[in-house]
Design an enzyme around this catalytic site. Sequence first.
Site, mmCIF file in Angstrom:
data_model
loop_
_atom_site.group_PDB
_atom_site.id
_atom_site.type_symbol
_atom_site.label_atom_id
_atom_site.label_comp_id
_atom_site.label_asym_id
_atom_site.label_seq_id
_atom_site.Cartn_x
_atom_site.Cartn_y
_atom_site.Cartn_z
ATOM 1 C CE LYS A 57 -6.659 0.399 -0.841
ATOM 2 N NZ LYS A 57 -7.804 -0.166 -0.128
ATOM 3 C CG MET B 153 -7.644 7.650 6.864
ATOM 4 S SD MET B 153 -8.662 6.501 6.440
ATOM 5 C CE MET B 153 -8.917 5.409 7.898
ATOM 6 C CG ASP C 40 -2.399 -0.708 0.945
ATOM 7 O OD1 ASP C 40 -2.410 -1.198 0.065
ATOM 8 O OD2 ASP C 40 -3.072 -0.941 2.183
HETATM 9 C C1 SAM Z 1 -6.056 3.759 5.798
HETATM 10 S S1 SAM Z 1 -5.730 4.285 7.260
HETATM 11 C C2 SAM Z 1 -4.467 2.826 7.656
HETATM 12 C C3 SAM Z 1 -4.230 2.657 9.011
HETATM 13 C C4 SAM Z 1 -3.116 1.615 9.267
HETATM 14 N N1 SAM Z 1 -3.558 0.440 9.248
HETATM 15 C C5 SAM Z 1 -2.682 1.664 10.979
HETATM 16 O O1 SAM Z 1 -2.925 0.783 11.503
HETATM 17 O O2 SAM Z 1 -1.955 2.697 11.201
HETATM 18 C C6 SAM Z 1 -4.418 5.674 6.932
HETATM 19 C C7 SAM Z 1 -4.322 6.545 7.868
HETATM 20 O O3 SAM Z 1 -3.719 6.122 8.865
HETATM 21 C C8 SAM Z 1 -2.811 7.338 9.686
HETATM 22 N N2 SAM Z 1 -1.296 6.935 9.239
HETATM 23 C C9 SAM Z 1 -0.867 6.086 8.680
HETATM 24 N N3 SAM Z 1 0.544 5.911 9.009
HETATM 25 C C10 SAM Z 1 0.680 7.226 9.649
HETATM 26 C C11 SAM Z 1 1.966 7.891 10.079
HETATM 27 N N4 SAM Z 1 3.132 7.321 9.730
HETATM 28 N N5 SAM Z 1 1.540 9.090 10.789
HETATM 29 C C12 SAM Z 1 0.650 9.651 10.877
HETATM 30 N N6 SAM Z 1 -0.548 8.819 10.644
HETATM 31 C C13 SAM Z 1 -0.477 7.979 9.845
HETATM 32 C C14 SAM Z 1 -3.439 8.695 8.592
HETATM 33 O O4 SAM Z 1 -4.435 8.874 9.613
HETATM 34 C C15 SAM Z 1 -3.783 7.808 7.503
HETATM 35 O O5 SAM Z 1 -4.761 8.670 6.616
#
Ligand code: SAM
Length: 270
Positions: free
Chosen positions: A76, A191, A54
């Site tokens: 995505k 998100m 991803d």
């Molecule tokens: C589709 S979700 C996936 C979450 C992921 N499965 C997790 O457990 O962290 C994507 C969202 O996770 C958050 N996110 C993921 N990685 C991040 C990071 N390194 N720093 C801040 N927010 C993050 C943001 O809000 C982003 O829009």
Amino acid sequence: MTAGFPDQALCHQALCHQCQPGKVYLVGAGPGDPGLFTLKGKTLLECADVVIYDALVSPPILAMVNSQAEKINAGKRRGAHSILQPDITQLLIAKAQAHAVVVRLKGGDPFVFGRGGEEMAGLVKAGVDVEVIPGITAGVAAPAYAGIPITHRSYSSSVTFVTGHEAAGKYRPEINWSAIAQGSETIVIYMGIHNLPHIVEQLLTAGLSDQTPVALVRWGTRPDQEELIGTLATIVAQIEATAFKAPAIAVIGSVVNLHRLLASCRPRSM
Ligand SMILES: C[S@@+](CC[C@H](N)C(=O)[O-])C[C@H]1O[C@@H](n2cnc3c(N)ncnc32)[C@H](O)[C@@H]1O
């Protein structure tokens, strides 16, 4: 099957599938710092035949994929889908029919706002062997790297993880912000940047003080991590003033005040 496997139990286990239909591993890549990636995940990248990853998987983790593996970007980002979700599941099924070790690599944890549950269910229904390898979720790690413990005996005994995403203006998720505001001392939003004005309005309507602290952590745990600290009264204007962008985690609650004391001793990315 790729050559040069590390002599580890997991790879041996994966190799046992060589003469059988393949297996899909749903692997959580964590939030970005490669030092937070699991040993199981790293071992699987070293012996994978195919890796479907991803957009939020960090470059140092992608660099762990063995050079002979087929790498497919299913990335995505908001509004732009490289491969549609049903097609990703079909692709996983097809790859598992042709290869022994198929890794589905997802940012954070596959089961936390990662559609890992949907993909796993699709694979199970198709009769494909599948296993999940959890990862550290951004909602825990990004605040931690900003010096914000999401619970603390003096400030917060409860935390809610919630999505703030709405799909391209078509619908709002039916999230009961009032119940969350009243029932949880810390709110961690994934998100949520795009929809934050609406969320802030809902939380204020539900009775939270406009002085409630808010932290936004962008690219948490990576070398380019950025933070924006404010309150429910100020955060929307701060986002506009600084052009702060996703991907970010929002943390709402008095634990955010600990940032002032603890941010100086936060971890560094590997
Ligand atoms: C589709 S979700 C996936 C979450 C992921 N499965 C997790 O457990 O962290 C994507 C969202 O996770 C958050 N996110 C993921 N990685 C991040 C990071 N390194 N720093 C801040 N927010 C993050 C943001 O809000 C982003 O829009």
